[in-house]
Design a protein around this motif. Structure first.
Motif, mmCIF file in Angstrom:
data_model
loop_
_atom_site.group_PDB
_atom_site.id
_atom_site.type_symbol
_atom_site.label_atom_id
_atom_site.label_comp_id
_atom_site.label_asym_id
_atom_site.label_seq_id
_atom_site.Cartn_x
_atom_site.Cartn_y
_atom_site.Cartn_z
ATOM 1 N N GLY A 46 18.338 13.907 15.197
ATOM 2 C CA GLY A 46 17.931 13.952 14.376
ATOM 3 C C GLY A 46 19.224 13.454 12.840
ATOM 4 N N LEU A 47 19.797 12.919 13.831
ATOM 5 C CA LEU A 47 20.612 11.826 12.831
ATOM 6 C C LEU A 47 20.458 10.556 12.274
ATOM 7 C CD1 LEU A 47 23.670 11.715 16.200
ATOM 8 C CD2 LEU A 47 22.847 12.954 14.589
ATOM 9 N N ASP A 48 21.434 10.053 11.472
ATOM 10 C CA ASP A 48 20.796 8.941 10.713
ATOM 11 C C ASP A 48 22.120 8.529 10.635
ATOM 12 O OD1 ASP A 48 23.381 9.635 9.482
ATOM 13 O OD2 ASP A 48 21.882 10.942 7.931
ATOM 14 N N SER A 49 22.004 6.436 9.432
ATOM 15 C CA SER A 49 22.538 5.624 10.080
ATOM 16 C C SER A 49 24.295 6.140 9.741
ATOM 17 C CB SER A 49 22.290 4.168 9.722
ATOM 18 O OG SER A 49 22.154 5.475 7.997
ATOM 19 N N ILE A 50 24.428 7.402 9.331
ATOM 20 C CA ILE A 50 26.218 7.412 9.262
ATOM 21 C C ILE A 50 26.702 8.447 10.091
ATOM 22 C CG2 ILE A 50 27.705 9.063 7.497
ATOM 23 C CD1 ILE A 50 26.244 6.436 6.420
ATOM 24 N N GLU A 54 29.403 7.752 12.614
ATOM 25 C CA GLU A 54 30.832 8.429 13.133
ATOM 26 C C GLU A 54 31.036 9.218 14.163
ATOM 27 O OE1 GLU A 54 32.978 10.901 11.237
ATOM 28 O OE2 GLU A 54 32.339 9.547 9.778
ATOM 29 N N VAL A 55 29.455 8.535 15.198
ATOM 30 C CA VAL A 55 30.067 9.011 17.268
ATOM 31 C C VAL A 55 30.455 7.284 16.915
ATOM 32 C CG1 VAL A 55 28.241 8.371 18.678
ATOM 33 C CG2 VAL A 55 27.854 10.425 16.938
ATOM 34 N N ALA A 56 30.249 6.239 17.121
ATOM 35 C CA ALA A 56 30.168 4.602 17.011
ATOM 36 C C ALA A 56 31.879 5.137 17.149
ATOM 37 C CB ALA A 56 29.782 3.525 16.647
ATOM 38 N N LEU A 57 32.895 5.117 15.801
ATOM 39 C CA LEU A 57 34.411 5.398 15.655
ATOM 40 C C LEU A 57 34.380 6.638 17.000
ATOM 41 C CD1 LEU A 57 36.659 4.806 13.663
ATOM 42 C CD2 LEU A 57 35.991 6.552 12.070
#
Length: 94
Positions: A46-50, A54-57
């Motif tokens: 259920g993750l969204d683009s925001i 955060e995961v990418a960071l």
């Protein structure tokens, strides 16, 4: 031979990356509760683009390489925890 080593590394990294995601997103679940093959977007985790940003960071800080928003393969990379972990295992610098 490097392919099998990479696969082993990726499997070993799944709990670590799951923990990273739980911490980065303040998820109210245990890392072990994340299905490695469930989609990260929408009906799965259920993750969204925001959340993905955060995961990418967190990944870039932890593993020393950038996950870019304009990466052609980003849909495949974020398709599941297993895919993300495989990508990390292949590209990590630390």
């Amino acid at each position: 031979m490097s392919t099998s080593t990479s696969s082993i590394d990726a499997s070993d990294l799944i709990p670590e990356v799951a923990q990273l995601m739980v911490a980065a997103l303040n998820l109210e679940m245990k890392p072990s509760e994340i299905d490695p093959d469930a989609p990260l977007y929408g009906d799965g985790l259920g993750l969204d683009s925001i959340d993905i940003l955060e995961v990418a960071l967190a990944v870039s800080k932890q593993y020393g390489f950038q996950l870019r928003a304009d990466d052609e393969g980003k849909a495949a990379i974020y398709a599941s925890l297993r895919n993300l972990t495989q990508h990390i295992a292949t590209h990590r610098t630390k």
